[in-house]
Design a protein around this motif. Structure first.
Motif, short mmCIF file in Angstrom:
data_model
loop_
_atom_site.label_atom_id
_atom_site.label_comp_id
_atom_site.label_asym_id
_atom_site.label_seq_id
_atom_site.Cartn_x
_atom_site.Cartn_y
_atom_site.Cartn_z
N PHE A 17 -36.62 -12.39 -37.23
CA PHE A 17 -37.91 -11.90 -36.75
C PHE A 17 -38.14 -12.18 -35.26
O PHE A 17 -38.69 -11.34 -34.53
CB PHE A 17 -39.05 -12.54 -37.55
CG PHE A 17 -39.33 -11.88 -38.86
CD1 PHE A 17 -38.33 -11.27 -39.61
CD2 PHE A 17 -40.61 -11.87 -39.39
CE1 PHE A 17 -38.59 -10.67 -40.83
CE2 PHE A 17 -40.89 -11.26 -40.60
CZ PHE A 17 -39.87 -10.67 -41.33
N ILE A 18 -37.79 -13.38 -34.81
CA ILE A 18 -38.20 -13.84 -33.48
C ILE A 18 -37.73 -12.95 -32.33
O ILE A 18 -38.53 -12.64 -31.42
CB ILE A 18 -37.74 -15.29 -33.24
CG1 ILE A 18 -38.55 -16.26 -34.09
CG2 ILE A 18 -37.83 -15.67 -31.76
CD1 ILE A 18 -39.98 -16.44 -33.67
N PRO A 19 -36.48 -12.49 -32.29
CA PRO A 19 -36.05 -11.71 -31.12
C PRO A 19 -36.96 -10.51 -30.82
O PRO A 19 -37.29 -10.26 -29.65
CB PRO A 19 -34.64 -11.26 -31.50
CG PRO A 19 -34.15 -12.33 -32.41
CD PRO A 19 -35.34 -12.74 -33.21
N ALA A 20 -37.37 -9.76 -31.84
CA ALA A 20 -38.25 -8.61 -31.61
C ALA A 20 -39.67 -9.05 -31.28
O ALA A 20 -40.33 -8.49 -30.40
CB ALA A 20 -38.25 -7.71 -32.85
N LEU A 21 -40.17 -10.08 -31.98
CA LEU A 21 -41.55 -10.54 -31.78
C LEU A 21 -41.75 -11.16 -30.40
O LEU A 21 -42.77 -10.93 -29.74
CB LEU A 21 -41.93 -11.54 -32.87
CG LEU A 21 -41.99 -11.01 -34.30
CD1 LEU A 21 -42.22 -12.16 -35.28
CD2 LEU A 21 -43.09 -9.97 -34.44
N ILE A 28 -35.92 -21.07 -31.52
CA ILE A 28 -35.32 -19.74 -31.48
C ILE A 28 -36.03 -18.86 -30.46
O ILE A 28 -35.40 -18.02 -29.80
CB ILE A 28 -35.32 -19.10 -32.89
CG1 ILE A 28 -34.41 -19.92 -33.81
CG2 ILE A 28 -34.85 -17.65 -32.85
CD1 ILE A 28 -34.37 -19.45 -35.24
N THR A 29 -37.33 -19.06 -30.29
CA THR A 29 -38.05 -18.33 -29.24
C THR A 29 -37.46 -18.66 -27.88
O THR A 29 -37.20 -17.77 -27.06
CB THR A 29 -39.54 -18.67 -29.27
OG1 THR A 29 -40.10 -18.29 -30.53
CG2 THR A 29 -40.29 -17.92 -28.17
N MET A 30 -37.25 -19.94 -27.62
CA MET A 30 -36.68 -20.34 -26.32
C MET A 30 -35.26 -19.82 -26.15
O MET A 30 -34.88 -19.39 -25.06
CB MET A 30 -36.73 -21.87 -26.19
CG MET A 30 -38.14 -22.42 -26.01
SD MET A 30 -38.19 -24.18 -25.58
CE MET A 30 -37.80 -24.92 -27.18
N PRO A 53 -40.01 -7.56 -38.65
CA PRO A 53 -40.92 -7.86 -37.52
C PRO A 53 -41.82 -6.68 -37.17
O PRO A 53 -42.94 -6.88 -36.69
CB PRO A 53 -39.96 -8.21 -36.38
CG PRO A 53 -38.62 -7.71 -36.78
CD PRO A 53 -38.59 -7.75 -38.28
N GLN A 54 -41.36 -5.47 -37.40
CA GLN A 54 -42.17 -4.29 -37.07
C GLN A 54 -43.46 -4.25 -37.88
O GLN A 54 -44.47 -3.70 -37.43
CB GLN A 54 -41.36 -3.01 -37.31
CG GLN A 54 -40.27 -2.76 -36.27
CD GLN A 54 -39.07 -3.70 -36.43
OE1 GLN A 54 -38.85 -4.27 -37.51
NE2 GLN A 54 -38.31 -3.87 -35.36
#
Length: 290
Positions: free
Chosen positions: A135-139, A160-162, A280-281
């Motif tokens: 999820f994180i890469p797209a969000l 993972i966001t970082m 994520p969409q």
């Protein structure tokens, strides 16, 4: 020397016996009466409505009044914003009992970004971790990811966001000089340097059981929506989700294995009307309406 509103709020924040609602009442009174801050302790007790803990407040107020230089040095060790400051997040200001002041380390301008909370089980399963990674890469391309720096889904979401070059905010239930739990200390330190960590508690304040529901209201309050990835039936993540619902924000729940305990909280949320989220969409399509 008469205190400014900033000085007064900090002094109240380090005093025992007065809660956040009491601090907001004192600030409101100050604003209503020409920004006056020259209150006696008796006036503060009356304005804030302190009843049970009057003795503790008086003792604490007298101590810091007698040790003004120590108080100034202690205040100088903090960066913080007041609810009246322009940088204070507008969404957080809308909630009941919003923090009178927020201590921070890092990039305070992140509070102006559209944010999404990513929360879940401390004992995250392999499946839960995989969902975060998916999820994180797209969000993170469109939203700042907010979580509570706990073990499991929270700290993994920050990391993972970082790793994906995104922005992330950690909200903790202690002073910023304390890392709790110790297992996520390295994440907190990195975020204080490169991202943003906030708290309503001054340095030196350790973890208390009641701090974390209070922390959760901030997570729900600064975000447009809350995504719960794994949660047991009575977990703290559901407190955050309920707060988000109370504030009129969107709640997203990722379904899991119906036979596993740490999926029951998400399934209950879906049954109660949370958006069943499988990609994520699903979040990005809903969030745009905010």
């Amino acid at each position: 020397m008469e205190l400014t509103q900033r000085d007064l709020l900090f002094k109240l924040a380090v005093c025992e016996g007065i809660g956040n609602l009491g601090m907001l009442k004192v600030l409101d009174f100050s604003l209503a009466y020409h920004d006056t801050t020259n209150f006696s302790k008796e006036e503060i007790i009356h304005i804030a409505g302190i009843t049970t803990y009057q003795k503790q407040f008086c003792t604490s107020w007298d101590y810091w009044t007698a040790n003004d230089e120590k108080l100034q040095n202690y205040q100088a060790q903090h960066q913080f914003i007041l609810v009246t400051d322009a940088v204070y997040p507008a969404y957080l200001k809308q909630i009941y009992n919003c923090p009178a002041l927020l201590f921070y380390k890092g990039k305070i301008d992140y509070l102006a970004e559209p944010c999404l909370a990513m929360i879940g089980a401390r004992s995250a399963s392999v499946y839960g971790i995989q969902v975060v990674r998916e999820f994180i890469p797209a969000l993170a391309k469109q939203l700042t990811i907010v979580s509570g720096l706990a073990k499991g889904i929270d700290s993994i979401s920050h990391q993972i966001t970082m790793q994906n070059g995104g922005k992330t905010i950690g909200v903790i239930g202690t002073g910023l000089d304390i890392c709790y739990p110790k297992e996520t200390a390295h994440v907190q330190r990195e975020m204080m340097e490169k991202q943003l960590v906030i708290s309503e508690y001054p340095n030196g304040v350790g973890p208390r059981k009641y701090h974390f529901p209070m922390r959760n209201r901030i997570i729900a309050g600064i975000t447009l929506g809350t995504c719960v990835i794994e949660a047991r039936k009575n977990s703290g993540s559901l407190i955050t989700a309920q707060a988000a619902l109370d504030y009129g924000r969107e709640v997203f729940a990722v379904p899991g294995n119906v036979l596993q305990a740490h999926a029951k909280g998400c399934h209950n949320l879906i049954q109660e009307g949370a958006k069943c989220t499988i990609r994520p969409q699903d979040i990005l399509e809903e969030i745009q309406f905010f």
